[in-house]
Design a protein around this motif. Structure first.
Motif, PDB file in Angstrom:
ATOM      1  N   LEU A 152       0.828  -1.204   0.000  1.00 58.56           N
ATOM      2  CA  LEU A 152       0.000   0.000   0.000  1.00 58.56           C
ATOM      3  C   LEU A 152       0.863   1.255   0.000  1.00 58.56           C
ATOM      4  O   LEU A 152       0.577   2.211  -0.725  1.00 58.56           O
ATOM      5  CB  LEU A 152      -0.938  -0.012   1.207  1.00 58.56           C
ATOM      6  CG  LEU A 152      -1.838   1.218   1.384  1.00 58.56           C
ATOM      7  CD1 LEU A 152      -3.225   0.829   1.878  1.00 58.56           C
ATOM      8  CD2 LEU A 152      -1.214   2.203   2.373  1.00 58.56           C
ATOM      9  N   GLU A 153       1.926   1.263   0.787  1.00 54.85           N
ATOM     10  CA  GLU A 153       2.794   2.446   0.847  1.00 54.85           C
ATOM     11  C   GLU A 153       3.502   2.672  -0.485  1.00 54.85           C
ATOM     12  O   GLU A 153       3.616   3.812  -0.952  1.00 54.85           O
ATOM     13  CB  GLU A 153       3.808   2.277   1.970  1.00 54.85           C
ATOM     14  CG  GLU A 153       3.183   2.348   3.356  1.00 54.85           C
ATOM     15  CD  GLU A 153       4.150   1.975   4.462  1.00 54.85           C
ATOM     16  OE1 GLU A 153       4.302   2.766   5.403  1.00 54.85           O
ATOM     17  OE2 GLU A 153       4.762   0.888   4.381  1.00 54.85           O
ATOM     18  N   CYS A 154       3.978   1.598  -1.101  1.00 58.55           N
ATOM     19  CA  CYS A 154       4.617   1.719  -2.418  1.00 58.55           C
ATOM     20  C   CYS A 154       3.642   2.322  -3.430  1.00 58.55           C
ATOM     21  O   CYS A 154       3.994   3.217  -4.199  1.00 58.55           O
ATOM     22  CB  CYS A 154       5.084   0.345  -2.906  1.00 58.55           C
ATOM     23  SG  CYS A 154       6.534  -0.304  -2.057  1.00 58.55           S
ATOM     24  N   ALA A 155       2.411   1.803  -3.414  1.00 57.72           N
ATOM     25  CA  ALA A 155       1.400   2.296  -4.355  1.00 57.72           C
ATOM     26  C   ALA A 155       1.064   3.758  -4.080  1.00 57.72           C
ATOM     27  O   ALA A 155       0.906   4.557  -5.011  1.00 57.72           O
ATOM     28  CB  ALA A 155       0.142   1.441  -4.263  1.00 57.72           C
ATOM     29  N   ALA A 156       0.972   4.129  -2.804  1.00 59.85           N
ATOM     30  CA  ALA A 156       0.634   5.506  -2.439  1.00 59.85           C
ATOM     31  C   ALA A 156       1.698   6.481  -2.925  1.00 59.85           C
ATOM     32  O   ALA A 156       1.385   7.519  -3.512  1.00 59.85           O
ATOM     33  CB  ALA A 156       0.468   5.616  -0.922  1.00 59.85           C
ATOM     34  N   VAL A 157       2.964   6.131  -2.687  1.00 59.85           N
ATOM     35  CA  VAL A 157       4.057   6.998  -3.121  1.00 59.85           C
ATOM     36  C   VAL A 157       4.120   7.053  -4.641  1.00 59.85           C
ATOM     37  O   VAL A 157       4.258   8.125  -5.239  1.00 59.85           O
ATOM     38  CB  VAL A 157       5.400   6.502  -2.545  1.00 59.85           C
ATOM     39  CG1 VAL A 157       6.563   7.340  -3.091  1.00 59.85           C
ATOM     40  CG2 VAL A 157       5.386   6.577  -1.016  1.00 59.85           C
ATOM     41  N   ALA A 158       4.017   5.887  -5.283  1.00 60.49           N
ATOM     42  CA  ALA A 158       4.111   5.820  -6.744  1.00 60.49           C
ATOM     43  C   ALA A 158       2.988   6.607  -7.416  1.00 60.49           C
ATOM     44  O   ALA A 158       3.220   7.353  -8.372  1.00 60.49           O
ATOM     45  CB  ALA A 158       4.089   4.362  -7.201  1.00 60.49           C
ATOM     46  N   LEU A 159       1.768   6.450  -6.917  1.00 58.21           N
ATOM     47  CA  LEU A 159       0.640   7.170  -7.516  1.00 58.21           C
ATOM     48  C   LEU A 159       0.775   8.679  -7.330  1.00 58.21           C
ATOM     49  O   LEU A 159       0.452   9.450  -8.235  1.00 58.21           O
ATOM     50  CB  LEU A 159      -0.681   6.681  -6.909  1.00 58.21           C
ATOM     51  CG  LEU A 159      -1.216   5.346  -7.413  1.00 58.21           C
ATOM     52  CD1 LEU A 159      -2.443   4.933  -6.622  1.00 58.21           C
ATOM     53  CD2 LEU A 159      -1.551   5.410  -8.899  1.00 58.21           C
ATOM     54  N   SER A 160       1.260   9.102  -6.172  1.00 56.68           N
ATOM     55  CA  SER A 160       1.423  10.540  -5.949  1.00 56.68           C
ATOM     56  C   SER A 160       2.450  11.129  -6.912  1.00 56.68           C
ATOM     57  O   SER A 160       2.320  12.271  -7.356  1.00 56.68           O
ATOM     58  CB  SER A 160       1.828  10.814  -4.500  1.00 56.68           C
ATOM     59  OG  SER A 160       3.140  10.354  -4.233  1.00 56.68           O
ATOM     60  N   ILE A 161       3.466  10.312  -7.259  1.00 51.24           N
ATOM     61  CA  ILE A 161       4.489  10.762  -8.212  1.00 51.24           C
ATOM     62  C   ILE A 161       3.920  10.782  -9.631  1.00 51.24           C
ATOM     63  O   ILE A 161       4.054  11.770 -10.363  1.00 51.24           O
ATOM     64  CB  ILE A 161       5.732   9.862  -8.137  1.00 51.24           C
ATOM     65  CG1 ILE A 161       6.429  10.020  -6.786  1.00 51.24           C
ATOM     66  CG2 ILE A 161       6.701  10.186  -9.280  1.00 51.24           C
ATOM     67  CD1 ILE A 161       7.534   9.001  -6.547  1.00 51.24           C
ATOM     68  N   MET A 162       3.262   9.686 -10.024  1.00 52.70           N
ATOM     69  CA  MET A 162       2.737   9.584 -11.387  1.00 52.70           C
ATOM     70  C   MET A 162       1.630  10.606 -11.646  1.00 52.70           C
ATOM     71  O   MET A 162       1.536  11.168 -12.736  1.00 52.70           O
ATOM     72  CB  MET A 162       2.200   8.172 -11.634  1.00 52.70           C
ATOM     73  CG  MET A 162       3.263   7.071 -11.601  1.00 52.70           C
ATOM     74  SD  MET A 162       4.597   7.344 -12.789  1.00 52.70           S
ATOM     75  CE  MET A 162       3.695   7.277 -14.335  1.00 52.70           C
ATOM     76  N   GLU A 163       0.794  10.818 -10.637  1.00 56.83           N
ATOM     77  CA  GLU A 163      -0.326  11.744 -10.810  1.00 56.83           C
ATOM     78  C   GLU A 163       0.058  13.187 -10.468  1.00 56.83           C
ATOM     79  O   GLU A 163      -0.762  14.095 -10.605  1.00 56.83           O
ATOM     80  CB  GLU A 163      -1.505  11.303  -9.930  1.00 56.83           C
ATOM     81  CG  GLU A 163      -2.002   9.895 -10.198  1.00 56.83           C
ATOM     82  CD  GLU A 163      -2.693   9.755 -11.536  1.00 56.83           C
ATOM     83  OE1 GLU A 163      -3.447  10.679 -11.902  1.00 56.83           O
ATOM     84  OE2 GLU A 163      -2.489   8.726 -12.208  1.00 56.83           O
TER      85      GLU A 163
END
Length: 226
Positions: A152-163
């Motif tokens: 979940l943390e990986c996805a949260a950080v990654a999505l904040s970067i991509m979006e």
């Protein structure tokens, strides 16, 4: 959230699924399905169903997973897996303008490594990694190192970067923070990383006899990236 009322996490989830253009494919090791305190259900609850797809298994080939094979061949697909060949996601996101697909492997580090290297499909997308700039807030589960993150943390950080939207990270981490708080209130203990325990002489389990595992522990103590 499908949890008992007294530890319900629904108030900590977003009222409406987050609007994101990036689609996540979570490749989940079967052992994760039986874990009580897993983070992927919380992640899925934060996103629209068509933006968070979960595939459970160890082996993935084109015949059984044609949709996944197509996704892996898409030039806009990324796979989040650290290593010497991985580019920093921040740098990739700067030059990316098209909606992307990101694959994230969900499992222990050894399970994720097994899935990544034994499935040739996962070598097709561009490999990316996150800079180790934050410590995990998933304190009720032991991590190998201080900078290892839950799915979940990986996805949260990654999505904040991509979006390009920092608030996405905060929104997705909110239910995880509540989960850990509830568990600690009900008797759970804070789990320091294996790296922390080894460095501070607090590791109370028998040292492994397997030379490869023993070597990995030595690398953790000596701050060598593994």
């Amino acid at each position: 959230c499908s949890r008992p009322q007294k530890v319900c996490l629904c108030p900590f989830l977003p009222v409406h699924p987050l609007k994101v253009s990036t689609c996540l494919y979570i490749i989940q090791h079967p052992a994760e399905e039986s874990r009580v305190l897993r983070t992927v259900p919380l992640l899925a609850a934060c996103l629209p169903p068509d933006k968070c797809k979960i595939l459970v298994g160890r082996r993935f080939n084109e015949d059984r997973y044609p949709e996944l094979a197509t996704v892996c061949r898409n030039p806009n697909t990324l796979i989040l897996y650290p290593g010497a060949e991985a580019a920093n996601l921040e740098e990739v996101a700067v030059i990316s303008s098209s909606p992307s697909v990101m694959i994230i492997i969900d499992g222990t580090w050894s399970q994720a490594k097994d899935i990544f290297y034994k499935n040739s499909l996962f070598r097709l997308p561009k490999q990316v990694q996150l800079k180790p700039s934050i410590s995990s807030q998933y304190v009720i589960r032991t991590q190998p190192t201080n900078t290892c993150l839950s799915t979940l943390e990986c996805a949260a950080v990654a999505l904040s970067i991509m979006e390009k939207n920092k608030s996405i990270q905060e929104t997705i981490l909110h239910p995880l923070q509540a989960l850990c708080s509830f568990q600690l209130q009900h008797g759970a203990q804070i789990h320091h990383s294996k790296e922390h325990l080894l460095k501070n002489g607090l590791y109370d389990k028998p040292m492994p006899k397997n030379k490869r595992k023993l070597r990995r522990m030595e690398l953790l103590v000596n701050n060598v990236k593994i």
